[in-house]
Design a protein around this motif. Structure first.
Motif, mmCIF file in Angstrom:
data_model
loop_
_atom_site.group_PDB
_atom_site.id
_atom_site.type_symbol
_atom_site.label_atom_id
_atom_site.label_comp_id
_atom_site.label_asym_id
_atom_site.label_seq_id
_atom_site.Cartn_x
_atom_site.Cartn_y
_atom_site.Cartn_z
ATOM 1 N N ARG A 162 16.462 48.995 2.417
ATOM 2 C CA ARG A 162 16.691 47.552 2.358
ATOM 3 C C ARG A 162 17.958 47.297 1.539
ATOM 4 N N ARG A 199 21.872 34.257 0.187
ATOM 5 C CA ARG A 199 22.174 34.775 1.529
ATOM 6 C C ARG A 199 23.635 34.553 1.931
ATOM 7 N N ILE A 209 17.725 38.718 -3.612
ATOM 8 C CA ILE A 209 17.035 38.755 -2.322
ATOM 9 C C ILE A 209 16.997 40.200 -1.819
ATOM 10 N N THR A 210 16.049 40.478 -0.956
ATOM 11 C CA THR A 210 15.910 41.810 -0.370
ATOM 12 C C THR A 210 15.678 41.667 1.127
ATOM 13 N N THR A 211 16.440 42.392 1.908
ATOM 14 C CA THR A 211 16.300 42.308 3.355
ATOM 15 C C THR A 211 15.081 43.087 3.836
ATOM 16 N N ALA A 248 12.529 37.115 -2.078
ATOM 17 C CA ALA A 248 13.519 36.372 -2.870
ATOM 18 C C ALA A 248 12.851 35.982 -4.185
ATOM 19 N N LYS A 255 16.529 39.745 8.606
ATOM 20 C CA LYS A 255 15.531 38.899 7.937
ATOM 21 C C LYS A 255 15.478 39.208 6.439
ATOM 22 N N ILE A 256 15.265 38.188 5.629
ATOM 23 C CA ILE A 256 15.051 38.354 4.190
ATOM 24 C C ILE A 256 13.543 38.407 3.928
ATOM 25 N N GLU A 288 16.941 31.952 -1.349
ATOM 26 C CA GLU A 288 17.635 32.532 -0.202
ATOM 27 C C GLU A 288 18.858 31.704 0.183
#
Length: 427
Positions: free
Chosen positions: A296, A318, A259-261, A336, A332-333, A314
């Protein structure tokens, strides 16, 4: 003909511009046909082109479509099973060769980035983070082991020191490897593909190899064309399918999730990872994370055996991220995704030759960013008749998964559950 796009990952969304590459529509001849435009294939192609070979690369989707363009982007040395495991299972000469090569992949990446001016956000420094005192003891042993093979850019971190490099309360300590680091993995692959083409190599996208006609001059068939070659390098890894049945029998595709924010403000990003190092923990089913160039947090972990895509990535990752960094609970993500790597029973790569002219490397078992770059060099050496280093890998013992393809997934998942339980219980 079907057109396979990149998955909806952060890497695809932030990729450098790349040309539209044609699919193979004709019959062509070449010295070497490389199947797969990931790191193994691109590294092989570059080393061969630099030695004067004519090289054609076939890619079923797009350059870096598989693990090469979806991974955590971490430059991690050695193999998925470390040199001490190799020392116990092979003779001293073979172990010495493999040990010497364990730190070469990262150097190759840096050489490629410098030589071909590849823009891939290369940063130095990688941390192995110990959650338990037992894991810290393992890192102390690992440091001594790596230093025996000449790798000296290492620093042990006690509990106070590791908190200077990662704002996480989970860790007892760690080890910093300054020859480790991180990159934008898809941009590295795209840069290497451009380097291949700058040397006269040809890359066909959307051109899956559907059949290899073996013989003195193998012919690789695609849906609308074919390549006649003197040599073939099979570099499809987890995305090879059943093109070469004898390779599929001793390996298993597995999925990992990332995942990446959303972009973090400068103060928050710097508070998480003040030196901008990448981090992976020491658990059997490990978590890994780093900052992107635009601040990020990229966080990955988990393994899905058999490479099924989870319904909600997520929801899996997460909670892992928040366990490490509860201060990100309101972040916030944005992205994903999942990607497959190829697992072997020994966790060591499989390298070899089928007949006289079909070479392969596969099964990085989650340690592929550095190994694949080394593999390209080793395969190119073998094609040129310098096989000592190739043979050191080729002679590693490999076995089929218990129960064959039908039962390999549940058996392997049971084993992973056992080791994951050991991680949680701290023994």
């Amino acid at each position: 003909m079907a057109n396979t796009p990149y998955p909806q990952s952060y890497y695809a969304a932030s990729a450098n511009a790349a040309p539209v590459r044609p699919s193979l529509q004709d019959d062509v001849e070449t010295d070497v046909c490389v199947i797969g435009a990931g790191y193994t294939g691109l590294s092989s192609a570059l080393f061969l082109l630099e030695k004067g070979f004519k090289v054609t690369v076939l890619e079923a989707a797009k350059v870096g479509f598989g693990a090469s363009g979806r991974n955590g982007g971490q430059i991690v040395n050695s193999y998925s099973r470390d040199i001490d495991v190799i020392e116990r299972s092979v003779g001293p000469k073979q172990a010495q060769l493999l040990g010497q090569m364990a730190f070469e992949g990262g150097r190759i990446i840096r050489e490629r980035v410098a030589k071909y001016q590849i823009q891939c956000d290369l940063k130095d420094g990688g941390v192995f983070a110990a959650i338990t005192s037992k894991q810290m003891g393992h890192l102390e042993s690992q440091k001594r082991l790596w230093e025996r093979y000449g790798h000296t850019q290492l620093e042990l971190l006690d509990q106070s020191r590791i908190r200077e490099v990662v704002a996480c309360d989970l860790y007892q300590g760690g080890m910093l490897d300054m020859s480790g680091g991180h990159i934008h993995p898809l941009n590295l692959a795209l840069g290497e593909a451009a380097a291949v083409e700058s040397l006269g190599g040809v890359i066909y996208e959307q051109s899956p190899a559907v059949r290899i006609e073996r013989g003195t001059n193998p012919v690789i068939h695609t849906p609308q064309g074919k390549v006649r070659a003197k040599f073939v390098i099979v570099a499809g890894n987890a995305y090879l399918g059943n093109l070469v049945p004898e390779l599929a029998a001793k390996s298993m595709p597995c999925g990992t999730q990332v995942i990446t924010t959303e972009p973090l403000n400068d103060e928050l990003a710097k508070s998480l990872l003040p030196q901008d190092y990448c981090v992976e923990d020491c658990n059997y089913l490990l978590d890994y994370y780093r900052l992107s160039a635009d601040k990020r947090l990229i966080f990955g972990g988990g393994v899905v055996y058999g490479a099924r895509d989870p319904a909600n990535i997520e929801a899996i990752i997460r909670p892992k991220m928040l366990k490490a960094f509860p201060q990100l609970k309101d972040v916030k993500i944005d992205y994903a995704w999942t990607g497959n790597f190829l697992l072997t029973l020994s966790r060591l790569p499989q390298v070899g030759r089928l007949g006289d002219n079909i070479y392969y490397s596969q099964g990085c078992s989650g340690h592929g960013v550095t190994y694949t770059h080394l593999a390209g060099k080793v395969l190119a050496e073998a094609l040129r008749g310098q096989a000592e280093r190739f043979d050191a890998f080729a002679e590693l013992p490999h076995y089929p998964f218990p129960g064959g393809q039908l039962l390999r997934t549940p058996f392997t998942a049971m084993g992973a559950w056992y080791y994951s339980l050991r991680d949680k219980l701290g023994f």
